[in-house]
Design an enzyme around this catalytic site. Structure first.
Site, PDB file in Angstrom:
ATOM      1  CB  SER A 147      16.544  -1.112  -3.554  1.00 47.20           C
ATOM      2  OG  SER A 147      17.086   0.583  -3.274  1.00 47.20           O
ATOM      3  CE1 TYR A 160      12.471  -0.388   0.318  1.00 47.17           C
ATOM      4  CE2 TYR A 160      13.861   0.961  -0.833  1.00 47.17           C
ATOM      5  CZ  TYR A 160      13.538  -0.048  -0.353  1.00 47.17           C
ATOM      6  OH  TYR A 160      13.269  -0.607  -2.048  1.00 47.17           O
TER       7      TYR A 160
HETATM    8  N1  LIG Z   1       9.141   0.072  -7.472  1.00 50.08           N
HETATM    9  C1  LIG Z   1      10.038   0.320  -6.892  1.00 50.08           C
HETATM   10  O1  LIG Z   1      10.541   1.867  -7.143  1.00 50.08           O
HETATM   11  C2  LIG Z   1      11.641   0.120  -6.786  1.00 50.08           C
HETATM   12  C3  LIG Z   1      12.646  -0.049  -6.725  1.00 50.08           C
HETATM   13  C4  LIG Z   1      14.229  -0.666  -5.781  1.00 50.08           C
HETATM   14  C5  LIG Z   1      13.363  -1.212  -5.752  1.00 50.08           C
HETATM   15  N2  LIG Z   1      12.185  -2.500  -5.323  1.00 50.08           N
HETATM   16  C6  LIG Z   1      11.832  -3.434  -4.464  1.00 50.08           C
HETATM   17  O2  LIG Z   1      11.088  -4.313  -5.594  1.00 50.08           O
HETATM   18  C7  LIG Z   1       9.992  -5.317  -5.079  1.00 50.08           C
HETATM   19  C8  LIG Z   1       8.493  -5.146  -5.220  1.00 50.08           C
HETATM   20  O3  LIG Z   1       8.522  -3.622  -5.258  1.00 50.08           O
HETATM   21  P1  LIG Z   1       7.177  -2.809  -5.247  1.00 50.08           P
HETATM   22  O4  LIG Z   1       7.839  -1.741  -6.609  1.00 50.08           O
HETATM   23  O5  LIG Z   1       6.410  -4.440  -6.664  1.00 50.08           O
HETATM   24  O6  LIG Z   1       5.814  -2.645  -4.675  1.00 50.08           O
HETATM   25  P2  LIG Z   1       4.354  -2.923  -4.485  1.00 50.08           P
HETATM   26  O7  LIG Z   1       3.857  -2.722  -5.481  1.00 50.08           O
HETATM   27  O8  LIG Z   1       3.857  -1.730  -3.512  1.00 50.08           O
HETATM   28  O9  LIG Z   1       4.542  -4.002  -3.433  1.00 50.08           O
HETATM   29  C9  LIG Z   1       5.021  -4.923  -2.669  1.00 50.08           C
HETATM   30  C10 LIG Z   1       4.886  -6.294  -2.676  1.00 50.08           C
HETATM   31  O10 LIG Z   1       5.201  -6.417  -0.907  1.00 50.08           O
HETATM   32  C11 LIG Z   1       4.094  -7.697  -0.040  1.00 50.08           C
HETATM   33  N3  LIG Z   1       4.399  -6.662   0.660  1.00 50.08           N
HETATM   34  C12 LIG Z   1       3.656  -5.693   1.595  1.00 50.08           C
HETATM   35  N4  LIG Z   1       4.283  -6.009   2.948  1.00 50.08           N
HETATM   36  C13 LIG Z   1       4.086  -7.447   3.281  1.00 50.08           C
HETATM   37  C14 LIG Z   1       3.915  -8.341   4.285  1.00 50.08           C
HETATM   38  N5  LIG Z   1       3.960  -7.910   5.468  1.00 50.08           N
HETATM   39  N6  LIG Z   1       4.260  -9.743   4.288  1.00 50.08           N
HETATM   40  C15 LIG Z   1       3.782  -9.964   2.845  1.00 50.08           C
HETATM   41  N7  LIG Z   1       3.737  -9.286   1.559  1.00 50.08           N
HETATM   42  C16 LIG Z   1       4.079  -8.318   2.191  1.00 50.08           C
HETATM   43  C17 LIG Z   1       2.680  -6.785  -1.369  1.00 50.08           C
HETATM   44  O11 LIG Z   1       1.515  -7.379  -0.845  1.00 50.08           O
HETATM   45  P3  LIG Z   1       0.882  -7.649   0.156  1.00 50.08           P
HETATM   46  O12 LIG Z   1       0.121  -5.850   0.676  1.00 50.08           O
HETATM   47  O13 LIG Z   1      -0.642  -7.903  -0.505  1.00 50.08           O
HETATM   48  O14 LIG Z   1       1.058  -7.828   1.524  1.00 50.08           O
HETATM   49  C18 LIG Z   1       3.316  -6.962  -2.566  1.00 50.08           C
HETATM   50  O15 LIG Z   1       2.394  -7.770  -3.515  1.00 50.08           O
HETATM   51  C19 LIG Z   1      10.238  -4.469  -3.092  1.00 50.08           C
HETATM   52  O16 LIG Z   1      11.149  -5.593  -2.313  1.00 50.08           O
HETATM   53  C20 LIG Z   1      10.234  -3.271  -2.922  1.00 50.08           C
HETATM   54  O17 LIG Z   1      11.213  -2.793  -2.344  1.00 50.08           O
HETATM   55  C21 LIG Z   1      10.647  -1.583  -5.607  1.00 50.08           C
END
Ligand SMILES: NC(=O)c1ccc[n+]([C@@H]2O[C@H](COP(=O)([O-])OP(=O)(O)OC[C@H]3O[C@@H](n4cnc5c(N)ncnc54)[C@H](OP(=O)(O)O)[C@@H]3O)[C@@H](O)[C@H]2O)c1
Length: 266
Positions: A147, A160
């Site tokens: 991020s 974070y």
């Molecule tokens: N959304 C944004 O605005 C944003 C911005 C910058 C960066 N990011 C990054 O993008 C990536 C994807 O995020 P997203 O927005 O798609 O979020 P999301 O919809 O909350 O998805 C997060 C994923 O991580 C998995 N996860 C969480 N805790 C886990 C654990 N303990 N073990 C294994 N898997 C785990 C979840 O699956 P389960 O619940 O099935 O475990 C889910 O599939 C992340 O690394 C996040 O930091 C997101």
């Protein structure tokens, strides 16, 4: 072997594939001839994504995993190598986030441990377990989804950002040695995406946010040969400023983040 994962017969492992960016990426990569290994904690959500990916012609293995469990991480790597083969690419989408200001953080040292357990230690452990056979195979791609807060510290995102910065620094340090073994390490600094992760802070439809599909397409750019950093233009501009003017940059990043939260809720 060709580095293009679309041409490789080896699997692509995606963490965080049960939803959000990782789930959308799995569907974008699903096609006849592709072999996906989908990971996350929620087995039924993984099966839903896997079913849609299979409908598109992909071979899919579902491998539930809690990244906080070091033994399970080792086990998943071993099972994947044995059942699916050495990955052509590992795309680390799994993550958790936290928005908390200083006063609410007092007495909560465990926030650092909670963020790091998934974003740094768990993700790093899985990468390490798969990097060795990928190096032995002489090719492959590791993609870490981070991020802007990894390189542009902002108030509220300290724990974070620290966990993502740790992953970023660790991978940048490993990159030259991995490259000597034919393995490319790429980082995708994702902007705001409307997912379950962003919802608590920004609401369900934040203004200016990417859809999960757009977020996945952003990450998929890191699969193209030669790419090492996929990042929005403003992150590329602001990251050097954050190094040169740390206090002013953190104040500005905090003010912009507050504005983004307000705008998304209007
Ligand atoms: N959304 C944004 O605005 C944003 C911005 C910058 C960066 N990011 C990054 O993008 C990536 C994807 O995020 P997203 O927005 O798609 O979020 P999301 O919809 O909350 O998805 C997060 C994923 O991580 C998995 N996860 C969480 N805790 C886990 C654990 N303990 N073990 C294994 N898997 C785990 C979840 O699956 P389960 O619940 O099935 O475990 C889910 O599939 C992340 O690394 C996040 O930091 C997101």
């Amino acid at each position: 072997m060709a580095e293009d994962v679309h041409e490789s017969r080896r699997p692509v492992l995606i963490t965080g594939a049960s939803g959000g960016i990782g789930g959308a990426l799995a569907l974008q990569l699903a096609r006849p001839g592709s072999h996906l290994v989908l990971s996350g904690r929620d087995a039924s959500a993984l099966e839903r994504v896997a079913g849609q990916a299979r409908d598109r012609g992909a071979r899919v293995s579902v491998r539930p995993l809690d990244l906080r469990d070091a033994a399970a991480v080792e086990q998943l790597a071993a099972t994947t190598l044995h059942e699916d083969g050495t990955p052509a690419a590992v795309v680390c989408c799994a993550g958790r986030s936290l928005h908390r200001g200083l006063e609410a953080t007092f007495g909560r040292a465990h926030d650092l441990a909670r963020m790091s357990a998934v974003n740094l230690v768990g993700t790093g452990g899985l990468i390490l377990a798969l990097l060795e056979p990928m190096c032995a195979a002489g090719s492959g791609t590791i993609i870490a989804v981070t991020s802007a807060s990894a390189r542009i510290p902002a108030p509220g995102w300290a724990a974070y950002g620290a966990s993502k910065a740790g992953l970023d620094t660790w991978l940048r340090a490993l990159r030259p040695e991995a490259a000597r073994h034919g393995v490319r390490i790429a980082i995708a600094e994702v902007p705001l995406v409307a997912t379950a992760m962003s919802q608590p802070c920004y609401g369900a439809s934040p203004r200016g946010a990417l859809t999960p599909e757009q977020g996945a397409a952003f990450v998929a750019r890191a699969l193209r040969p030669g790419r090492t950093l996929i990042s929005p233009w403003w992150t590329r501009l602001a990251a050097p400023l954050a190094q040169a003017l740390p206090s002013a940059s953190a104040r500005a990043a905090g003010a912009l983040a507050r504005l983004a939260v307000q705008a998304s809720r209007r």
